[in-house]
Design an enzyme around this catalytic site. Sequence first.
Site, mmCIF file in Angstrom:
data_model
loop_
_atom_site.group_PDB
_atom_site.id
_atom_site.type_symbol
_atom_site.label_atom_id
_atom_site.label_comp_id
_atom_site.label_asym_id
_atom_site.label_seq_id
_atom_site.Cartn_x
_atom_site.Cartn_y
_atom_site.Cartn_z
ATOM 1 N N SER A 1 65.150 79.802 59.820
ATOM 2 C CA SER A 1 64.954 78.810 58.777
ATOM 3 C C SER A 1 65.534 77.451 59.160
ATOM 4 C CB SER A 1 65.553 79.331 57.473
ATOM 5 O OG SER A 1 65.171 78.562 56.373
ATOM 6 N N ASP A 45 61.693 72.504 56.303
ATOM 7 C CA ASP A 45 62.697 73.060 57.212
ATOM 8 C C ASP A 45 61.991 73.809 58.340
ATOM 9 O OD1 ASP A 45 61.792 75.157 55.641
ATOM 10 O OD2 ASP A 45 63.725 76.169 55.547
ATOM 11 N N ASP A 85 61.077 76.858 59.114
ATOM 12 C CA ASP A 85 59.974 77.798 58.886
ATOM 13 C C ASP A 85 59.113 77.381 57.703
ATOM 14 O OD1 ASP A 85 61.905 78.405 56.962
ATOM 15 O OD2 ASP A 85 61.462 80.542 56.968
ATOM 16 N N ASP A 93 59.534 77.022 54.477
ATOM 17 C CA ASP A 93 59.544 77.600 53.135
ATOM 18 C C ASP A 93 60.322 76.710 52.167
ATOM 19 O OD1 ASP A 93 62.107 78.146 54.038
ATOM 20 O OD2 ASP A 93 62.050 80.293 53.569
#
Length: 462
Positions: A106, A253, A255, A257
């Site tokens: 992340s 960010d 990834d 999400d």
Amino acid sequence: MGKYFGTDGFRGEANATLTAEHAYKVGRFIGWYFGELKKRAGDGEPPKIVIGKDTRRSSYMFEYTLISGLTASGADAYMLHVTTTPSVAYVTRVDGFDCGIMISASHNPFYDNGIKLLNSHGEKMEEQTIELIEDFIDGKLKVFGKKWKELPYAVRENIGRTVDYSSGRNRYIGYLISLGMYSFRGMRVGLDCANGSSWNIAKSVFEALGATTYVINAEPDGLNINENAGSTHMDGLCRLVKEKGLDVGFAYDGDADRCLCVDGDGNIVNGDQIIYLYGLYMKERDKLVNNTVVTTVMSNFGLYKALERAGIDYAKTPVGDKFVYEYMSEHGCRLGGEQSGHVIFSKYATTGDGILTSLKVMEVIMAKKTTLAKLVEPMKIYPQYLLNIRVKDKNKAQSDADVLGAVKLAEDRLNGAGRILYRASGTEPLIRIMVEAESEELCKNYAEEIASVLREKGHVSK
């Protein structure tokens, strides 16, 4: 939380706390376990597992070792390649996969990585399955009525295969575009892709909907993911929006999400403000099921004050989009999220989805024919100070009576004119001290007082 898996998967420094061997064992178990479940249900087909990854250098290593474990256990591995976490959730749910895997840490730096597991509905994997994986890693697996020192390997025609499944990622892009309620023609939009998963997706979506885009941090090299970029480092996007005179900016960010925004004046708009503006928009159209939005204990006082003025109810969960989604599912809520930019629109997704969030913010801007700054103007943000302190042992630091006494003393002195949140991070060896008060000076003073007791008691890592 388990021994290896926290609130957002198995995360740690690549080949230090999260190794290639760990990944292989996770793959071995997942491939075998879901195969056994299918056999016991009378289904002779091999399990289908879909895998995505972010742009970290170590993501390739973990992808290959996971796939080795999966195929050795008889599962077929479908590769989405570099993509976002929400795209893996979408493809898992829509295309009938038994399980989804996302390789990402992340918003963490490049040298960390993680393994996120999703069930067949595209939701975070059930705790009972996570516990079995951890038991297998530790050599004490007991399931289906017996103990398993080793898992059987697939042989001959039962060995699994890999399938290039980039078409799944492309369908996800098409899905996002289909959610665009308005043309963005004439809108000038900044995008910060954090040198991560959104680098080859976000621009395509916005340009398909007619926006003129200005993109930064979309040149991943395996080492620069989240480096002074994305939703945890907003300065670059703020400068871009002001220098280019853009209407709005969105930062994701690693990834994708999460999403944070920048208004046309260069001011940051966080997850709490996004929840406020979209919650109000839903209420005005009678779309806010249960008249409730779901927040976490980290949400700002200002959000609750603004929601109360708007006649909108709210619920509070522990920190983590997993807990937000669980509450939303149980109570049928349509909107929830975190200040950090994890926002869940449960009608459209089972996870936080940064690109979807930016599309929804654009929808309100276009529908209201106004600016992002005016949309969030009624919500006053209370001063908030957050200290992240790296500690030797989160559990000991979190239960120390002297530290808890310092927290209680500070709360008493606030006398209801603010709050203090003292908690352990779910994904890192950190204690988080968050203080909200009437002034920034008060916030900082109370947080530092608590931190000084942590240091005096020897909890802080050097």
